[in-house]
Design a protein around this motif. Structure first.
Motif, PDB file in Angstrom:
ATOM      1  N   VAL A 115     -14.267   3.645   4.813  1.00 37.11           N
ATOM      2  CA  VAL A 115     -12.807   3.625   4.921  1.00 37.11           C
ATOM      3  C   VAL A 115     -12.323   4.689   5.903  1.00 37.11           C
ATOM      4  O   VAL A 115     -11.490   4.420   6.783  1.00 37.11           O
ATOM      5  CB  VAL A 115     -12.157   3.837   3.537  1.00 37.11           C
ATOM      6  CG1 VAL A 115     -10.651   4.005   3.663  1.00 37.11           C
ATOM      7  CG2 VAL A 115     -12.475   2.666   2.619  1.00 37.11           C
TER       8      VAL A 115
ATOM      9  N   HIS B  60       0.814  -1.211   0.000  1.00 31.73           N
ATOM     10  CA  HIS B  60       0.000   0.000   0.000  1.00 31.73           C
ATOM     11  C   HIS B  60       0.850   1.264   0.000  1.00 31.73           C
ATOM     12  O   HIS B  60       0.378   2.328  -0.410  1.00 31.73           O
ATOM     13  CB  HIS B  60      -0.963  -0.023   1.189  1.00 31.73           C
ATOM     14  CG  HIS B  60      -2.149  -0.907   0.944  1.00 31.73           C
ATOM     15  ND1 HIS B  60      -3.219  -0.498   0.185  1.00 31.73           N
ATOM     16  CD2 HIS B  60      -2.401  -2.184   1.303  1.00 31.73           C
ATOM     17  CE1 HIS B  60      -4.099  -1.485   0.118  1.00 31.73           C
ATOM     18  NE2 HIS B  60      -3.632  -2.517   0.779  1.00 31.73           N
TER      19      HIS B  60
ATOM     20  N   ARG C 156      -5.518   3.349   3.791  1.00 27.94           N
ATOM     21  CA  ARG C 156      -5.716   1.974   3.313  1.00 27.94           C
ATOM     22  C   ARG C 156      -5.173   0.957   4.315  1.00 27.94           C
ATOM     23  O   ARG C 156      -5.805  -0.075   4.569  1.00 27.94           O
ATOM     24  CB  ARG C 156      -5.052   1.786   1.950  1.00 27.94           C
ATOM     25  CG  ARG C 156      -5.797   2.462   0.795  1.00 27.94           C
ATOM     26  CD  ARG C 156      -5.068   2.253  -0.517  1.00 27.94           C
ATOM     27  NE  ARG C 156      -5.763   2.848  -1.636  1.00 27.94           N
ATOM     28  CZ  ARG C 156      -6.720   2.250  -2.340  1.00 27.94           C
ATOM     29  NH1 ARG C 156      -7.099   1.026  -2.012  1.00 27.94           N
ATOM     30  NH2 ARG C 156      -7.294   2.857  -3.356  1.00 27.94           N
TER      31      ARG C 156
END
Length: 481
Positions: free
Chosen positions: A51, A26, A187
């Motif tokens: 998220v 990521h 993320r």
């Protein structure tokens, strides 16, 4: 010796390899998205509510929760759960009264940092610099506390010196935060937040089971040496405990690492989704963790450093099975990473954009990347010989954020009045009262956050009411919506 340890903790090693690979993958994705300042700092305002909601609670619930706050109930007892309740309340309030306007105002003004927002809102570069200085200093304090928590955990689990444990944490966090920026941080928070929820539930289950069951706390009043743990003013005056709880919880409203999460939301619908994800995450994690110190009274005797309660229990196969313990170490390490990366990103972004005043895209992003490494190294060095316990450092950092940004951010978002003089006076008077209250030793009677927050808020209100709003039509236009 090393072979024996690897044979015993092979599951932790395997999880660590997978986890590190995920972080690096990521980081590469974030590297592509982070070529511009907007991409590196806030993910180009393109993130969904689920998220960001996970990132919000994962950023907040660091090793300070898993190690420091969880262990503190060993000393403070049942009233300590008041802080967990306030965290849930203020998390909800943050998404309800800060998130919608902060997302809209920041997008309209092109703000990438909290000082960016305040500079436009109060039409003042001096407010920008003052806010940036407070953020950088408070972030460094918080980083020290998180490094201490991670160091304590790895010291006990790996059987290595505390100093080496801090260095291991330093290397891992710098590696992916420098490269990936906001996209990488958010993320990876999805995985880290999931590990943290599962980890907190497992910690609660195994520790309460080993202690004799959830209801075993009812036995505490029958033991003279522990009866104070269930009394309102037993271990610490409740008014002081409430001050500690407020200082730790108010951050959810105004802490830049939390507030800048709202900058990344793509629309209003994302706010409505994110609030429930964040509140449920905070609720599960904190109410699983905060009672653990109480149950530790049935498992550990003579604890002098409550920061070692959870690491000691995690490493005890009589309390937690080895494979579960291996998972929990990675989960708590994930908690450290999820806060360290966010705080580093905020501190480095503010230093590059608002203190050093870089404006060229490449210069801003490059300066922020170097800042990530610089702040991490400084915090890790101080953490080798920290100036206090995890809770004490964290609460002081939260108090600084509260007295400076509760009036300027909350009132600045919801009241059209307020200018440079009101903001700077709130900063200066709030900090002066906070430090003065500590110097004269009144913190044991009434926590310093109460008088300092009252002083800074009153100063802001009085000056703002007398001097009127900022005349900039771009600022006033948003208050009419």
């Amino acid at each position: 010796m090393i072979g024996s340890w690897l044979g015993q903790h092979w599951f932790a090693v395997a999880l660590a390899v997978v986890y590190t690979s995920f972080l690096l993958a990521h980081a590469r994705l974030g590297l592509r998205a982070g070529k511009t300042a907007a991409g590196f700092f806030i993910g180009n305002r393109g993130m969904g509510g689920a998220v960001i909601g996970v990132s919000f609670y994962a950023t907040f619930a660091s090793t300070n929760s898993y190690v420091g706050l969880a262990g503190k109930s060993y000393e403070y007892g049942l009233p300590w759960l008041t802080m967990a309740a306030l965290m849930v309340v203020f998390c909800w309030l943050s998404w309800r009264i800060v998130a919608p306007r902060m997302r809209r105002f920041a997008a309209a003004w092109g703000s990438l940092t909290v000082p960016d927002f305040l500079a436009v809102r109060f039409a003042s570069d001096r407010v920008r610099v003052a806010a940036a200085a407070v953020i950088v200093f408070s972030c460094l304090l918080y980083l020290i506390a998180v490094f201490k928590g991670a160091g304590n955990l790895l010291q006990v689990f790996l059987g290595i010196p505390y100093q080496l444990a801090v260095i291991v944490t330093l290397g891992l966090i710098v590696m992916y935060t420098m490269l990936g920026g906001f996209v990488s941080v958010v993320r990876t928070d999805v995985l880290q937040g999931s590990l943290m929820v599962v980890g907190s539930i497992l910690l609660f289950y195994f520790i309460t089971s080993a202690a004799g069951g959830v209801g075993v706390i009812a036995e505490l009043p029958n033991e003279p040496s522990r009866a104070h743990l269930v009394e309102l003013n037993g271990a610490i005056p409740f008014v002081v405990l409430i001050g500690i709880a407020l200082a730790g919880s108010l951050k959810l409203l105004v802490d830049p690492r939390q507030v800048t999460r709202f900058y990344g939301l793509k629309d209003e619908h994302s706010v409505r989704v994110g609030v429930w994800v964040a509140v449920i995450g905070i609720l599960v994690i904190q109410f699983c963790l905060f009672p653990l110190g109480l149950y530790a009274h049935f498992l550990l005797d003579g604890v002098t450093d409550t920061d070692l309660v959870v690491p000691t229990l995690v490493n005890d196969p009589g309390v937690i099975p080895p494979l579960v313990g291996d998972f929990l170490v990675i989960a708590i390490l994930a908690a450290a990473m999820s806060s360290l990366d966010s705080v580093l990103l905020v501190a480095a972004s503010v230093a590059s954009r608002d203190l050093l005043r870089r404006r060229a895209e490449a210069s801003v992003v490059g300066g922020a990347r170097l800042g990530v490494a610089g702040f991490a190294v400084v915090a890790a060095i101080v953490a080798l010989n920290p100036p206090g316990g995890i809770v004490e450092i964290t609460i002081f950092s939260g108090s600084l954020f509260a007295v400076c940004f509760v009036p300027t951010i909350l009132l600045g978002l919801h009241w059209r009045r307020g200018n440079e003089a009101a903001a700077l006076t709130a900063f200066g008077l709030g900090i002066a009262v906070l430090l003065g209250w500590l110097v004269v030793g009144m913190g044991d009677v009434v926590h310093e956050v109460f008088p300092a927050l009252i002083a800074s808020t009153l100063a802001y209100v009085v000056i703002a009411a007398r001097s009127g709003p900022v005349p900039d039509p771009e600022v006033q236009r948003l208050f009419t919506r």
